[in-house]
Structure formats: C-alpha cells, structure tokens
Design an enzyme around this catalytic site. Structure first.
Site, PDB file in Angstrom:
ATOM      1  N   LYS A  47       5.168  65.910  59.352  1.00 39.85           N
ATOM      2  CA  LYS A  47       4.275  67.000  59.768  1.00 39.85           C
ATOM      3  C   LYS A  47       3.462  67.608  58.622  1.00 39.85           C
ATOM      4  O   LYS A  47       2.382  68.133  58.842  1.00 39.85           O
ATOM      5  CB  LYS A  47       5.086  68.112  60.450  1.00 39.85           C
ATOM      6  CG  LYS A  47       5.565  67.773  61.851  1.00 39.85           C
ATOM      7  CD  LYS A  47       6.252  68.975  62.470  1.00 39.85           C
ATOM      8  CE  LYS A  47       6.608  68.715  63.915  1.00 39.85           C
ATOM      9  NZ  LYS A  47       7.208  69.887  64.571  1.00 39.85           N
ATOM     10  N   ASP A  83       3.008  73.837  68.241  1.00 38.14           N
ATOM     11  CA  ASP A  83       4.351  74.439  68.313  1.00 38.14           C
ATOM     12  C   ASP A  83       4.231  75.961  68.423  1.00 38.14           C
ATOM     13  O   ASP A  83       5.081  76.623  69.013  1.00 38.14           O
ATOM     14  CB  ASP A  83       5.177  74.109  67.054  1.00 38.14           C
ATOM     15  CG  ASP A  83       5.682  72.674  67.068  1.00 38.14           C
ATOM     16  OD1 ASP A  83       5.865  72.117  68.170  1.00 38.14           O
ATOM     17  OD2 ASP A  83       5.890  72.106  65.977  1.00 38.14           O
ATOM     18  N   GLY A 108      17.586  80.183  60.329  1.00 34.02           N
ATOM     19  CA  GLY A 108      17.027  78.936  59.798  1.00 34.02           C
ATOM     20  C   GLY A 108      15.628  79.161  59.272  1.00 34.02           C
ATOM     21  O   GLY A 108      14.892  80.025  59.775  1.00 34.02           O
ATOM     22  N   GLY A 111      10.991  73.719  59.130  1.00 27.79           N
ATOM     23  CA  GLY A 111       9.657  73.489  59.672  1.00 27.79           C
ATOM     24  C   GLY A 111       9.381  74.249  60.961  1.00 27.79           C
ATOM     25  O   GLY A 111       8.319  74.871  61.107  1.00 27.79           O
ATOM     26  N   ALA A 112      10.320  74.216  61.905  1.00 22.73           N
ATOM     27  CA  ALA A 112      10.084  74.900  63.184  1.00 22.73           C
ATOM     28  C   ALA A 112       9.984  76.406  62.948  1.00 22.73           C
ATOM     29  O   ALA A 112       9.142  77.081  63.552  1.00 22.73           O
ATOM     30  CB  ALA A 112      11.204  74.584  64.166  1.00 22.73           C
ATOM     31  N   GLY A 231      15.225  75.394  74.584  1.00 25.47           N
ATOM     32  CA  GLY A 231      14.004  74.909  73.927  1.00 25.47           C
ATOM     33  C   GLY A 231      13.143  74.002  74.770  1.00 25.47           C
ATOM     34  O   GLY A 231      12.100  73.533  74.307  1.00 25.47           O
TER      35      GLY A 231
END
Ligand code: NAP
Length: 275
Positions: A47, A83, A108, A111-112, A231
C-alpha cells in the site's frame, strides 16, 4: 463481491487477484497498467511502496501516505484510499454523530489505523487516544497524527499510551485495528473483559476484523451489553467505493456486494469447520 456487482450491472468485466513480491511489484504494475484495465486494489504489504510508481495521488491518499485503489485513465495512474470512507460510512449515522463529540480509542498503530485516524480527523472528532505495544512506533504515529491534525486545522486532541495502560472509562468508541482475534487466533482479544466493563453505557466497540464475523472482543462486548460492529461493512464499503470510482458512477450496488461477500464468508467458515 465485485464480480457480483458487475454481473448485476450487466457490465462485461471481472475482478481478479494477482500476488506479487516487493521485487516484482514494478514489473507487475506496469504489465497491468499496459493491459488496459480500469484499475487495481492494492493490499498489504504494497500500500505504501506502490506510491512511487504512481503519477498522482488524491488529497486523501496524500494525507494517509498509503493507497488501496489505483485508477488508470488516459495513460496515467492515480492513487486513492477508500479505507477512509469505508471505515466511517460503516458506522451507523446516529452513532457517528454521537461518538464525534467524545473520546475515541484506537488499539494498534499500523496501516489500517493510519487510514482510520485520517477518517476521524476529516470528520472533526473531538479526541483520539491511540494505544500500541511499541513505544517508538507509537511516538512516530503520534507525530504523523499531529502533523495531519495541523495540516487539516482540525484541532482534535491527540493522545497516545501503551496498551498495558489502557483506560476506557471515557471512551465513546473503541476501535481494534490489531489482528488479535483474527482467524486462526480466534480465542484472543486485545482488551481484557474487566477493562471493557469500564466503557460508558452506550459506547460502541468496533473491531475491523471480518473473519471471524464475531471476534472474542465483540463477544465480550456483547456479553457486557455494549454496542458492537465488525469489519465486514468497512470491507464492503471500501470495495464499493473503489468500484464506483472505476466505473465512474456515483455509487456501486451495496446490497449485491454485501450478499456476495457474506455468502463467500459463510462457505469459508464451513471449510474451517471441516478442517
Ligand atoms: P498492520 O499494519 O500490520 O498493523 C497492525 C497493528 O497491530 C500494529 O500496530 C501492530 O503493532 C499491532 N499488533 C499486532 N499484533 C499485536 C499484538 N499481539 N499486540 C499488540 N499489538 C499488536 O496491519 P493493518 O493493515 O493495519 O491490519 C490490521 C487488521 O485490520 C488486520 O486484521 C486486517 O485484516 C484488518 N483490516 C480490516 C479492514 C476492513 O476493511 N475491515 C481493512 C484493513 C485492515 P506493531 O506496530 O508493534 O507491530
């Protein structure tokens, strides 16, 4: 879900997967670009690295520094990140309004989480607290969020802390962005049930994992009568947003995509049970 949508729209097309190593990325990218296709989705671990191969980025992709969608048009390539909208639109509207004015906790900082904090900043949330396990990564992440907060002039209050110090007593929405609880690690949760109990009464627990549909975190939250969200809707929404961009349409057929995705996950779960 993309193929189901294309069939529904009577469009002659298909959505396929291509696996590539970092070394082969440029070659595969150029081959796909030259093949005349409308675009690509890009997933972990490409990504960020794919950006060097692109001609342009949308403002959102620039803010995140990662793309999940590429559009090929007139010989040029444009990188976008769906996203962000996928994450936000998956939350029921009434809840979105409520959580924005309070503190949102994210577990966390990968990336997300990067796309998620941009979604939160773009929607002008009051406060974001990010929890991670690694002090250095956490401090780099805080720098990233602060710089975007300044750039967007959003004035959200940003805090970070180690996951061991988590305190959910003033959290309106808890978002899990770690893979803890994802298949096959299905009995684990990033948050102890005793800690979840401290969440205010109407708090939402949002786990962006979609396999299994109900993670241990969501099971514990449900037991405690908290609102929960998995999700899968984020996955559907980001996919639908990408498809709409490639087809140059306002929206993609969400219901058709949802049905196709649920059907495929159910058959996967059956496979897991047979193992
Ligand atoms: P990533 O970049 O690898 O980030 C994962 C984060 O989780 C990192 O901050 C990592 O910490 C942390 N982490 C991993 N294991 C941990 C543990 N045992 N304890 C504490 N923290 C831990 O991955 P990602 O791309 O953000 O994806 C994360 C999850 O989101 C995956 O399950 C993925 O399937 C899901 N996802 C869902 C959607 C959707 O559409 N629903 C979209 C994107 C991602 P370190 O930095 O210290 O390693």
């Amino acid at each position: 879900m993309h193929t189901a949508a294309l069939q529904y729209l009577n469009i002659n097309g298909s959505y396929r997967t291509f696996e590539t190593s970092e070394k082969e990325l440029k070659k595969i990218f150029n081959q796909l670009k030259d093949s005349g296709i409308r675009g690509l989705n890009v997933t972990i671990p490409h990504k960020t690295s794919v950006i060097t191969l692109l001609d342009e980025l949308t403002d959102t992709a620039k803010l995140i520094g990662a793309v999940n969608t590429i559009i090929f048009k007139n010989g040029k390539s444009l990188g976008e990140n769906t996203d962000v909208t996928g994450f936000w639109q998956a939350i029921p509207e009434k809840i979105r309004e409520k959580v924005s004015s309070q503190n949102i906790s994210i577990v966390g900082c990968g990336g997300a989480a990067q796309a998620i904090v941009i979604a939160l900043l773009l929607n002008k949330v009051k406060q974001i607290t990010i929890y991670g396990r690694n002090k250095e990564k956490l401090s780099g992440f805080k720098e990233f969020v602060n710089s975007r907060n300044e750039q967007l002039k959003t004035k959200s209050k940003i805090e970070t802390d180690l996951l061991n110090n988590i305190n959910l007593s003033n959290t309106s929405m808890l978002v899990n962005t770690t893979p803890i609880g994802m298949y096959p690690d299905i009995n684990n949760s990033p948050i102890k049930k005793e800690e979840l109990q401290k969440l205010p009464k109407n708090a939402l627990v949002y786990d962006i994992i979609y396999n299994p549909l109900e993670t241990q975190l969501l099971k514990d939250a449900k037991d405690l009568n908290k609102l929960t969200l998995n999700g899968i809707e984020m996955l559907i929404r980001q996919g639908a947003a990408s498809l709409a961009i490639w087809l140059e349409q306002e929206v993609a057929p969400l219901g058709v995509m949802r049905l196709a995705l649920y059907s495929s996950l159910v058959s996967n779960e059956e496979l897991h049970t047979e193992e």
